[in-house]
Design an enzyme around this catalytic site. Sequence first.
Site, PDB file in Angstrom:
ATOM      1  N   CYS A   1      -0.074   4.023   2.512  1.00 11.63           N
ATOM      2  CA  CYS A   1       0.284   3.612   3.869  1.00 11.63           C
ATOM      3  C   CYS A   1       1.690   4.082   4.211  1.00 11.63           C
ATOM      4  O   CYS A   1       1.965   4.541   5.334  1.00 11.63           O
ATOM      5  CB  CYS A   1       0.226   2.092   4.010  1.00 11.63           C
ATOM      6  SG  CYS A   1      -1.425   1.379   3.783  1.00 11.63           S
TER       7      CYS A   1
ATOM      8  N   CYS B   1       0.838  -1.211   0.000  1.00 10.90           N
ATOM      9  CA  CYS B   1       0.000   0.000   0.000  1.00 10.90           C
ATOM     10  C   CYS B   1       0.869   1.256   0.000  1.00 10.90           C
ATOM     11  O   CYS B   1       1.497   1.597   1.009  1.00 10.90           O
ATOM     12  CB  CYS B   1      -0.920  -0.019   1.220  1.00 10.90           C
ATOM     13  SG  CYS B   1      -1.794   1.523   1.521  1.00 10.90           S
TER      14      CYS B   1
END
Length: 305
Positions: free
Chosen positions: A54, A51
């Site tokens: 993230c 991700c």
Amino acid sequence: MLLNQPADTPAPGAAGGDDIVIDTTTKTFMKDVVEESRTRPVLVDFWAPWCGPCKQLTPIIEKVVRAAKGKVRLAKMNTDEHPAVAQQLGIQSLPTVYAFVNGQPVDGFMGAQPEGQIKALVDRLTAGAPDSTEEILLSADAALEEGDLVGASELYAHILTEEPENLKALAGLARTQLAAGSLDAAKAILAKVPEKGANDAAIAAVRAAIELEEAAAALGDVKDLEAKVAADPLDHQARFDLALALNARGKREEAIDQLLTIVRRDRNWNDDGARKQLVQFFEAWGPADEMTLLGRRRLSSILFA
């Protein structure tokens, strides 16, 4: 009853024993997040290695959480390795951040957010939270006074995570264990007191309380001791033992009465033992305790009459 004590090992993923930012797992989520959130807010950062957002969010949220200086915790959960909690919460996109307070999710957001938004969330969560160690100590002491042994234990343990040699917190945690009937645990905590703090007033008070508990444990039933005193009012040893037993059962004023009776009748008995025992009571109870003040007044009225 053995209450929670400060961990001797770092939390999962927490370098150097840091409990402000940790990695959590499905197995440890209840302790790391749900239980901890009853002491302070916990942000849970659900992320995954693939991700991209993230990777942008994590350093920002860590910075904001660390700036709060322990008033909030960040628990990071890798959903690739530990998907169960995210599935239970219905999380469908990453990153997602949930804020837990008192065991429940109360706030949060999805996607990478600017630092200002994250700080605003942390400020909302920590509004009214204690700002200093002294304030946390006051809260812990109040919890102990009210009989909330678990709450007091958690607060003292939180301080000791940050300040392992804080003497007031060590004394408070030992008192909490003593109140829970865990004499060995209380003694183990005192064993961690650094040598320089051995004569600290709070530590000395707990040590005195532990000695009183140990002495009272071998005395037997209060009724038997009361019967012995009734049969022979001049049996000072029986009256002395009765005082210890009464104190151990929370009947402190009655314990004072018994020792003062000995002082009044025979000041020199057992090398002034009754007066010395009263002084140990006062040390264990603390100088500002109402029973200490009462006992000192009544003792003075006898000694200086």
